[in-house]
Design an enzyme around this catalytic site. Sequence first.
Site, PDB file in Angstrom:
ATOM      1  N   PHE A 106       6.231 -34.317  -5.643  1.00  0.00           N
ATOM      2  CA  PHE A 106       5.713 -33.010  -6.077  1.00  0.00           C
ATOM      3  C   PHE A 106       5.961 -32.766  -7.546  1.00  0.00           C
ATOM      4  O   PHE A 106       5.303 -31.928  -8.156  1.00  0.00           O
ATOM      5  CB  PHE A 106       6.351 -31.885  -5.236  1.00  0.00           C
ATOM      6  N   LYS A 107       6.911 -33.483  -8.124  1.00  0.00           N
ATOM      7  CA  LYS A 107       7.251 -33.215  -9.520  1.00  0.00           C
ATOM      8  C   LYS A 107       6.097 -33.547 -10.466  1.00  0.00           C
ATOM      9  O   LYS A 107       6.095 -33.110 -11.611  1.00  0.00           O
ATOM     10  CB  LYS A 107       8.527 -33.946  -9.896  1.00  0.00           C
ATOM     11  N   ASP A 108       5.115 -34.275  -9.977  1.00  0.00           N
ATOM     12  CA  ASP A 108       3.909 -34.491 -10.776  1.00  0.00           C
ATOM     13  C   ASP A 108       3.275 -33.160 -11.188  1.00  0.00           C
ATOM     14  O   ASP A 108       2.747 -33.033 -12.289  1.00  0.00           O
ATOM     15  CB  ASP A 108       2.865 -35.299  -9.981  1.00  0.00           C
ATOM     16  N   THR A 139      11.979 -36.652 -11.039  1.00  0.00           N
ATOM     17  CA  THR A 139      11.567 -35.975 -12.268  1.00  0.00           C
ATOM     18  C   THR A 139      11.206 -36.988 -13.344  1.00  0.00           C
ATOM     19  O   THR A 139      10.177 -36.880 -13.998  1.00  0.00           O
ATOM     20  CB  THR A 139      12.706 -35.087 -12.811  1.00  0.00           C
TER      21      THR A 139
END
Length: 430
Positions: A106-108, A139
Amino acid sequence: MKYYSTNKQVPEVSFEKAIFQGLPDDNGLYMPKTITQLPRAFFENIHDMELHDIAYEVAKCYIEDEIPEEELRKIVAGTLSFDLPLVEVEDNVYALELYHGPTCAFKDVGARFLARCLSYFSRQSDKKATILVATSGDTGSAVASGFLGMKNINVVILYPKGKISKIQEQQLTTLGENITACEVEGTFDDCQKMVKDAFLNLELKEKYNLTSANSINMARLVPQSFYYFWTYAMLGGDKDLYISVPSGNYGNLTAGLLAKKMGLPIKQYIASANANDIVPAYLRSGNFEPRRSVETISNAMDVGNPSNFYRMNDLFGAEVDNFRNELKGYTYSDEQTADTIKQVYGDTGYLLDPHGAVGYLGLKEYMKDHDGIGVFLETAHPAKFLDVVEPIIDEKVEIPQRLQDYIEREKVAIEINADLGQLESILEKL
Ligand SMILES: *Cc1c(COP(=O)(O)O)cnc(C)c1O
């Protein structure tokens, strides 16, 4: 929109300044001065809106006129260039799969938005900026991928040696170009402390034009609230909606809480943690007690001093009772996590990653005595954790091509101790 520091020792700044600074000089965290309420009509229409239009309306509340509409729409579309599927795992239990971006986590979302905002603001500048970032796994790769090849920006990544998965390491050490990876003898907390110390050293910060891309940066939080609105658009309506967030540094959850303050009707948020249960422990005892992190199989949540606690603390008026009203917290061992991956895979065919499994557990615990629709965030693709997942299900996991590409490349990393001097000598040579 003005941003203030949670420590209130420095003047308020613009969105642009807040995201270039990352961390205010008083060691607080930037927060929006006012949280804009979205109008009732927005929530009435949201079920018919496209993801990019929802995201634009949300982003505008935080950025106002600092980025013109056309540019902000481009930034939003460039950020969300992949799907955010809601997959029904069991009756009324959904996985929000946030891992369909380039690095499979999800850090994209946050990294791509931050990169695009910084790039917009530095379009006419000739000053080179350095993004300094500590990573517990995901991250670093998202930031490296988000910023790769961007003019005027160097990226320096600090990661704890031997404490991230092989694929995660490949993702941040094989890109080259403007990306430098440092393998630090220490824990994630040591890496995070080095970043904080570097930022508090004003001379260093000025000299290398340091900017942070950790979840302390507001430009990462803002886009992380998009998908809570998206979830409501897809599933919200008559039934109560509960969202469980597998948490480490609490950026994702803070973004959800901000979304709720903007008017999003989420009935209950659930903070799901591994053995590093600082926030669930706070909800129980009323004492916020950071401690050294311990290693778990959901390693991206191995955080012993979650930075975003102080943002939540401001949202809740520093009252533990407000925390308790708005947030439930649960904690799970590695054994429970592994059992859950195995059981859910056996029962439903759905393969959880270790972080999503913690989120699933928290959601199920809450839903034992609450009817409604539950969503847990699936924060990374299970193939990012092959060493953990394959033995649990006793099967091979298919690796997406975009991950496979990283595996075949050569690792380049600089080994250092958790020492600011050593970091500085690396910055000097960039
Ligand atoms: C970073 C990360 C988390 C924790 O998110 P926070 O915003 O730090 O709480 C959870 N799962 C995965 C896979 C992550 O990479």
